[in-house]
Design a protein around this motif. Structure first.
Motif, PDB file in Angstrom:
ATOM      1  N   LEU A   1     -31.970  62.367  49.698  1.00  0.00           N
ATOM      2  CA  LEU A   1     -32.246  61.855  51.046  1.00  0.00           C
ATOM      3  C   LEU A   1     -33.723  61.519  51.184  1.00  0.00           C
ATOM      4  O   LEU A   1     -34.094  60.538  51.831  1.00  0.00           O
ATOM      5  N   GLN A   2     -34.587  62.335  50.556  1.00  0.00           N
ATOM      6  CA  GLN A   2     -36.021  62.055  50.630  1.00  0.00           C
ATOM      7  C   GLN A   2     -36.345  60.752  49.910  1.00  0.00           C
ATOM      8  O   GLN A   2     -37.120  59.940  50.405  1.00  0.00           O
ATOM      9  N   LEU A   3     -35.718  60.544  48.753  1.00  0.00           N
ATOM     10  CA  LEU A   3     -35.959  59.299  48.011  1.00  0.00           C
ATOM     11  C   LEU A   3     -35.501  58.090  48.831  1.00  0.00           C
ATOM     12  O   LEU A   3     -36.093  57.017  48.761  1.00  0.00           O
ATOM     13  N   MET A   4     -34.427  58.280  49.618  1.00  0.00           N
ATOM     14  CA  MET A   4     -33.952  57.184  50.457  1.00  0.00           C
ATOM     15  C   MET A   4     -34.786  57.033  51.727  1.00  0.00           C
ATOM     16  O   MET A   4     -34.566  56.113  52.515  1.00  0.00           O
ATOM     17  N   GLY A   5     -35.703  57.959  51.955  1.00  0.00           N
ATOM     18  CA  GLY A   5     -36.545  57.887  53.141  1.00  0.00           C
ATOM     19  C   GLY A   5     -35.894  58.442  54.391  1.00  0.00           C
ATOM     20  O   GLY A   5     -36.285  58.125  55.508  1.00  0.00           O
ATOM     21  N   VAL A   6     -34.892  59.303  54.213  1.00  0.00           N
ATOM     22  CA  VAL A   6     -34.239  59.923  55.373  1.00  0.00           C
ATOM     23  C   VAL A   6     -35.021  61.165  55.781  1.00  0.00           C
ATOM     24  O   VAL A   6     -35.435  61.952  54.926  1.00  0.00           O
ATOM     25  N   ALA A   7     -35.234  61.346  57.077  1.00  0.00           N
ATOM     26  CA  ALA A   7     -36.014  62.491  57.551  1.00  0.00           C
ATOM     27  C   ALA A   7     -35.319  63.800  57.184  1.00  0.00           C
ATOM     28  O   ALA A   7     -34.094  63.878  57.119  1.00  0.00           O
TER      29      ALA A   7
ATOM     30  N   ASN B   1     -40.929  65.405  45.922  1.00  0.00           N
ATOM     31  CA  ASN B   1     -39.945  64.346  46.162  1.00  0.00           C
ATOM     32  C   ASN B   1     -40.620  63.044  46.589  1.00  0.00           C
ATOM     33  O   ASN B   1     -40.179  61.959  46.232  1.00  0.00           O
TER      34      ASN B   1
ATOM     35  N   GLU C   1     -44.047  51.672  54.802  1.00  0.00           N
ATOM     36  CA  GLU C   1     -42.815  52.426  54.984  1.00  0.00           C
ATOM     37  C   GLU C   1     -43.168  53.897  55.075  1.00  0.00           C
ATOM     38  O   GLU C   1     -43.817  54.449  54.190  1.00  0.00           O
ATOM     39  N   LEU C   2     -42.731  54.545  56.154  1.00  0.00           N
ATOM     40  CA  LEU C   2     -43.090  55.947  56.363  1.00  0.00           C
ATOM     41  C   LEU C   2     -41.957  56.864  55.932  1.00  0.00           C
ATOM     42  O   LEU C   2     -40.808  56.658  56.295  1.00  0.00           O
ATOM     43  N   MET C   3     -42.310  57.897  55.140  1.00  0.00           N
ATOM     44  CA  MET C   3     -41.350  58.954  54.812  1.00  0.00           C
ATOM     45  C   MET C   3     -41.863  60.222  55.453  1.00  0.00           C
ATOM     46  O   MET C   3     -43.054  60.502  55.401  1.00  0.00           O
ATOM     47  N   THR C   4     -40.964  60.989  56.040  1.00  0.00           N
ATOM     48  CA  THR C   4     -41.413  62.229  56.661  1.00  0.00           C
ATOM     49  C   THR C   4     -40.656  63.420  56.097  1.00  0.00           C
ATOM     50  O   THR C   4     -39.538  63.290  55.628  1.00  0.00           O
TER      51      THR C   4
ATOM     52  N   ARG D   1     -31.300  67.185  49.237  1.00  0.00           N
ATOM     53  CA  ARG D   1     -32.673  67.191  49.738  1.00  0.00           C
ATOM     54  C   ARG D   1     -33.500  66.119  49.031  1.00  0.00           C
ATOM     55  O   ARG D   1     -34.193  65.323  49.651  1.00  0.00           O
ATOM     56  N   ASN D   2     -33.383  66.081  47.715  1.00  0.00           N
ATOM     57  CA  ASN D   2     -34.144  65.131  46.911  1.00  0.00           C
ATOM     58  C   ASN D   2     -33.672  63.701  47.166  1.00  0.00           C
ATOM     59  O   ASN D   2     -34.469  62.800  47.423  1.00  0.00           O
TER      60      ASN D   2
ATOM     61  N   ALA E   1     -42.105  61.438  43.582  1.00  0.00           N
ATOM     62  CA  ALA E   1     -41.009  60.817  42.822  1.00  0.00           C
ATOM     63  C   ALA E   1     -40.555  59.516  43.489  1.00  0.00           C
ATOM     64  O   ALA E   1     -40.134  58.581  42.818  1.00  0.00           O
ATOM     65  N   ALA E   2     -40.630  59.466  44.810  1.00  0.00           N
ATOM     66  CA  ALA E   2     -40.206  58.274  45.543  1.00  0.00           C
ATOM     67  C   ALA E   2     -41.253  57.165  45.482  1.00  0.00           C
ATOM     68  O   ALA E   2     -41.020  56.058  45.936  1.00  0.00           O
TER      69      ALA E   2
ATOM     70  N   GLY F   1     -27.369  58.111  58.541  1.00  0.00           N
ATOM     71  CA  GLY F   1     -28.693  58.627  58.863  1.00  0.00           C
ATOM     72  C   GLY F   1     -29.765  57.783  58.187  1.00  0.00           C
ATOM     73  O   GLY F   1     -30.768  57.440  58.773  1.00  0.00           O
ATOM     74  N   GLY F   2     -29.502  57.429  56.945  1.00  0.00           N
ATOM     75  CA  GLY F   2     -30.457  56.652  56.178  1.00  0.00           C
ATOM     76  C   GLY F   2     -30.764  55.324  56.824  1.00  0.00           C
ATOM     77  O   GLY F   2     -31.922  54.962  56.980  1.00  0.00           O
TER      78      GLY F   2
ATOM     79  N   GLN G   1     -34.951  55.558  41.908  1.00  0.00           N
ATOM     80  CA  GLN G   1     -35.692  56.658  41.290  1.00  0.00           C
ATOM     81  C   GLN G   1     -34.824  57.875  41.034  1.00  0.00           C
ATOM     82  O   GLN G   1     -35.251  58.818  40.384  1.00  0.00           O
TER      83      GLN G   1
ATOM     84  N   THR H   1     -32.899  55.676  60.074  1.00  0.00           N
ATOM     85  CA  THR H   1     -34.307  55.988  59.875  1.00  0.00           C
ATOM     86  C   THR H   1     -35.051  54.808  59.259  1.00  0.00           C
ATOM     87  O   THR H   1     -36.171  54.506  59.633  1.00  0.00           O
TER      88      THR H   1
END
Lengths: 334, 338
Positions: free
Chosen positions: A301-307, B94, B73-76, A298-299, B97-98, B25-26, A48, B29
């Motif tokens: 990492l969020q798309l990758m699902g990283v906190a 975001n 799948e959880l996003m926080t 920020r964007n 978008a995901a 990190g990715g 995405q 998580t």
């Protein structure tokens, strides 16, 4: 300290041999490479990420802090710092929103008043820095608290809703191909280009750099340094007012809590963009890249699902590294 | 001029290093999130007010375990500070978008978040408010939360009964102006105690932001103003513990009744040592679990959740009073969070 011995690398001598070399030696190259690498990385890791819609989103997300960071860049170029910009923006935003929502004045007048008041707070900062004189850190720290309190007193801690459409116009979108772009993004990019031009092509810009390199030398060459400093703070204040309008149009409300960490976020963007905290060296285009780096991380990492806590971690690491690069290049320069 | 080239190269190297870090990190998580990175897994977003508050940490735990159990799948994400509306908006964008199916959010600003939520909903994302409602409540599909008014009412009734007819001098240590949760608990307490706003029995009211040190300062100032305070209502247990410290310094810790809301583990333990007399316990884990389940149901072709779901509140005390139902501290410890 070393400033007087330092030819400002942001402004290479006129006799520089090749255009290519000049591009490569611009201090924005490092940040730009970092930004492109980050984009490449996230493109590989998220389907995405590499879409027009997502890039439009990132620009919307960085436009407020990015615009604040334009003012911050101007002030840092004069070897100052502004801790009050997020607070001034919050006040400007709540003022515009309340005046317009309550129907006290037409929306356009509300916006103009908001801009004027923000410029006024900026000018007040500049006045205290130049006339008493006090260190910018102290002046803007005090101003941060004053304006923060005024915002909460004036708004009675209430979020302002029910804004007229004219107030949120900059949040509206138009289409480029399949991508929705907000008018606010265009305003932001326009501001960056305007200030890039002003700083690099006008006498005013050259004076700002001279002031940051050495106020004493600048004064001796006939620059009216106090007036220049006051002007820079006032212009920065005006830019914060524009950021306030962008914020209101983005969120659709007047929010007294807004901008509480934006002072530090704007400094982060400036530093990541390669501008020296010691003044006299840097560009606003670098600042735009710096703001985009934060937004892309920020964007992405969020798309990758990283906190989100990792965004904070990475931003911290990046800031220290960016300043390290600045320091090392200065040392070699000595 | 080669130094600038070198700094450019250094910066680039640095960027690579940082990106590698991000990648690590990715992976962490993703594996702990239980989604397994499968593209078919339902994506659920959870946006809390902050990262660090134990209440939200517990909420995240509940969401993570429910996501694992349901193959989602959880996003926080979270704001940087309590009240960071812009940060929450960015997180919503975001997540949309995901490609999340649903977003669970504890709104930092109940009004200011509304336009962003409306955008997410018009993109087909189901939105559930956890813990606190939006204004208007219809800005979300559903609300899973504690009845905060009832939580206040329970400790108000308890305090009234525990005073057994003795004249009360009450201090209220509140949250912050303009925050619905704080107002609901405060109003509930007054109702439970059988008094109205402005009653002369309330001799001092101060804001604490739910913070222990601010709670202590507030109590110190209240005692300065009215040394004979004998009932203290607190917005949450950190504020209650701060109040206790101030009371102890004055030698008043044994004869003042302190009541609170939340039911965090630290708070419940503090009841054992008599620092707090009673608290209304709420259940963030359940809010998050129910929220994740609702999103999965919706994603699998089920209907959207709607309306208000009360996730329950229980009065916890080891000194029960007649006429007010309560559970003991042992129960509180089994069900506490943080």
């Amino acid at each position: 300290m070393t400033a007087t011995m330092t030819p400002a690398p942001a402004r290479p001598p006129v006799s520089e041999p090749s255009a290519l070399r000049r591009v490569l030696t611009t201090p924005t190259v490092g940040p730009l490479v970092a930004l492109l690498l980050a984009c490449a990385f996230f493109s590989f890791n998220s389907d995405q990420f590499l879409t027009g819609g997502n890039f439009s989103l990132i620009i919307q997300q960085v436009m407020v802090v990015g615009t604040l960071a334009i003012g911050q860049t101007l002030i840092i170029l004069t070897a100052g710092i502004d801790l009050s910009n997020g607070a001034i923006m919050a006040f400007g935003g709540i003022l515009m929103a309340k005046l317009a929502a309550d129907g006290v004045v037409p929306p356009l007048v509300a916006v103009l008043l908001g801009l004027l008041v923000c410029a006024g707070f900026g000018a007040l900062n500049g006045l205290l820095v130049t006339t008493i004189p006090l260190p910018p850190f102290i002046v803007t720290l005090g101003m941060l608290n004053i304006v923060f309190a005024l915002t909460h007193i004036y708004s009675q801690d209430q979020t302002v809703t029910g804004l007229p459409d004219q107030m949120t116009f900059l949040g509206e979108t138009f289409r480029i191909g399949d991508t929705n772009v907000t008018y606010g993004s265009v305003v932001t990019i326009g501001l960056f280009l305007l200030f890039a031009y002003l700083l690099s092509q006008t006498a005013w810009g050259k004076h700002v750099y001279a002031l940051g390199n050495s106020p004493e030398v600048a004064r001796l060459t006939g620059i009216r340094t106090n007036r220049l400093t006051l002007g820079v703070y006032a212009v920065a204040g005006l830019v914060y007012g524009i950021a306030a309008l962008l914020l209101v149009s983005r969120t659709g409300v007047g929010d007294p809590q807004a901008g509480q960490t934006d002072n530090l976020d704007s400094i982060t963007a400036v530093v990541l963009g390669g501008t020296s905290l010691f003044g006299g060296r840097g560009t606003v285009i670098g600042t735009l890249i710096g703001a985009l780096i934060v937004g892309v991380f920020r964007n992405g990492l969020q798309l990758m699902g990283v906190a989100s806590i990792y965004q904070t971690l990475i931003t911290g690491v990046l800031v220290i590294l960016a300043v390290t690069v600045d320091q090392l290049s200065r040392r070699r320069n000595r | 001029m080669s130094r600038s080239l070198r700094s450019g190269a250094l910066a680039a190297g640095v960027a690579v290093a940082v990106i590698t870090l991000a990648a690590c990190g990715g992976e962490d998580t993703a594996s702990s999130g239980g989604g397994g990175g499968g593209t078919s897994a339902v994506k659920v977003g959870l946006i809390t007010k902050t990262e660090t508050n134990p209440f939200f940490v517990k909420m995240k735990e509940g969401a993570a375990s429910a996501a694992k159990a349901n193959g989602a799948e959880l996003m926080t994400a979270a704001g940087k500070f309590d009240g960071d509306n812009a940060g929450q908006i960015t997180a919503i964008e975001n997540m949309v978008a995901a490609g999340v199916k649903g977003i669970l959010i504890t709104p930092s600003d109940s009004k200011a978040i509304v336009p962003a939520l409306e955008k997410a909903r018009s993109a087909g994302v189901m939105v559930i408010a956890l813990d606190s409602p939006t204004e208007p409540q219809s800005a979300t599909d559903a609300l899973f939360a504690t009845d905060n008014f009832k939580a206040g009412e329970l400790i108000g009734q308890y305090a009234k009964a525990a005073m057994a007819g003795k004249p009360a001098k009450i201090a209220t240590l509140d949250l912050a102006p303009g925050v619905a949760v704080g107002k609901l608990r405060h109003d509930g307490f007054l109702k439970g105690f059988g008094i109205a706003e402005g009653d002369p029995a309330v001799v001092c009211s101060q804001d604490t932001q739910g913070d222990q040190s601010k709670g202590q300062t507030a109590m110190e100032n209240c005692l300065q103003k009215a040394p004979d305070i004998n009932v203290v209502y607190t917005i949450n247990e950190p504020a209650a513990l701060g109040a206790h410290t101030a009371l102890k310094a004055r030698g008043r810790d044994k004869d003042v009744l302190v009541v609170s809301v939340d039911g965090g583990c630290t708070g419940v333990k503090a009841m054992r040592s008599g620092q707090i007399a009673a608290t209304s316990q709420q259940y963030p884990l359940k809010m998050a679990e129910d929220g994740v389940k609702a999103v999965v149901t919706y994603a699998k072709g089920g209907s959207k959740a709607s309306g208000y779901t009360d996730t329950g509140v229980t009065l916890i005390t080891d000194k029960p009073v007649t006429g007010v139902e309560s559970k003991d501290v042992a129960f509180g410890l089994q069900n506490c969070w943080g």
